[in-house]
Motif scaffolding. Structure first.
Motif, PDB file in Angstrom:
ATOM      1  N   GLY A 133      13.170  70.968  22.244  1.00 53.77           N
ATOM      2  CA  GLY A 133      12.133  71.968  21.791  1.00 53.77           C
ATOM      3  C   GLY A 133      11.069  71.556  21.261  1.00 53.77           C
ATOM      4  N   PRO A 134       9.910  72.676  20.863  1.00 56.47           N
ATOM      5  CA  PRO A 134      10.441  74.113  21.730  1.00 56.47           C
ATOM      6  C   PRO A 134       9.738  74.324  22.952  1.00 56.47           C
ATOM      7  N   SER A 135      10.250  75.309  23.070  1.00 53.74           N
ATOM      8  CA  SER A 135      10.180  75.761  24.867  1.00 53.74           C
ATOM      9  C   SER A 135       9.917  77.578  24.748  1.00 53.74           C
ATOM     10  N   GLY A 136       8.702  77.920  25.878  1.00 55.23           N
ATOM     11  CA  GLY A 136       8.333  79.415  25.981  1.00 55.23           C
ATOM     12  C   GLY A 136       7.936  79.385  27.591  1.00 55.23           C
ATOM     13  N   GLY A 137       7.650  80.458  27.798  1.00 58.15           N
ATOM     14  CA  GLY A 137       7.103  80.662  29.392  1.00 58.15           C
ATOM     15  C   GLY A 137       6.048  81.045  28.702  1.00 58.15           C
TER      16      GLY A 137
END
Length: 245
Positions: free
Chosen positions: A126-130
């Protein structure tokens, strides 16, 4: 748990990546979708609807997506049969590294909160996200938008500001459990771990996505992925992470 599909891209310059948004209209939410969504929000009131980009495929350095909604994405997890066409959210995942005081390279992992949509309590790179959709008048993004999103997620999820230039995009992971296709960007932070570890481990009232974070030596990340509850994309990426040692 079966690892997700891993598409290795080597060390692709993000400036060479093109994300093409088709002109397909956003699929409407049916009554069944709305009813399921309302029931889900009773259990997880943090859920909120908004636009997403849905991955439809790639050819070389060109990624193709269409516009969709988070509501349909979330409902699909519980009732996949009522969401048609299906949603595969285009996201970014960081493989974020830094050196300790002995010049040993470590990689950042976070344990997902149980308040997240999927994989609560599991570890991930991470981090991760759309990746946020642009205004409707924009139909093309480049890979630098991936870096901007990753920097935003880093600040939001760990409290860290990115002190690095955009890194290479090393892979795409396609996870059909989380219905997410992630562009994976490698970032090397310039500050040593002993200067930043307190920031990534301190409690943050605003943070609900990670329950904890750790810096793991790259040489041990594959073993960590085997022995700890990790999400499928992290399992798939562990060998690439180990190679950074």
């Amino acid at each position: 748990m079966t690892p997700s599909e891993l598409i290795e891209l080597g060390e692709t310059d993000p400036a060479s990546i093109t994300i093409h948004i088709t002109d397909e209209p956003v699929p409407p939410a049916t009554r069944a979708v709305v009813e399921c969504w309302d029931a889900m929000r009773t259990d997880k009131p943090r859920l909120f609807n908004g636009p997403v980009l849905s991955y439809t495929g790639h050819r070389g350095s060109e990624i193709t997506v269409r516009r969709d909604s988070y509501q349909r994405l979330a409902v699909q997890e519980r009732e996949p049969a009522i969401v048609n066409p299906p949603v595969m959210q285009l996201s970014v995942t960081g493989v974020v590294t830094a050196l300790d005081d002995r010049a040993v390279r470590h990689v950042l992992v976070g344990r997902r909160s149980h308040a997240t949509r999927v994989y609560g309590g599991m570890w991930e790179f991470g981090p991760s996200g759309g990746i946020d959709p642009p205004p409707s008048s924009v139909d093309t993004l480049d890979g630098l938008r991936v870096f901007e999103q990753l920097a935003s997620e880093m600040q939001e999820e760990t409290g860290l500001r990115v002190d690095a230039e955009p890194g290479p995009i090393i892979a795409i992971t396609v996870d059909r459990i989380a219905t997410s296709a992630d562009l994976v960007m490698r970032l090397e932070l310039s500050r040593p771990i002993n200067e930043i570890v307190a920031q990534t481990n301190r409690p943050r009232e605003h943070d609900w996505e990670y329950e904890a974070t750790q810096w793991i030596p790259c040489s041990g990340i594959r073993r960590f992925a085997i022995e700890s509850p990790c999400i499928p994309p992290t399992i798939a990426l562990a060998t690439l992470g180990e190679a950074l040692a």
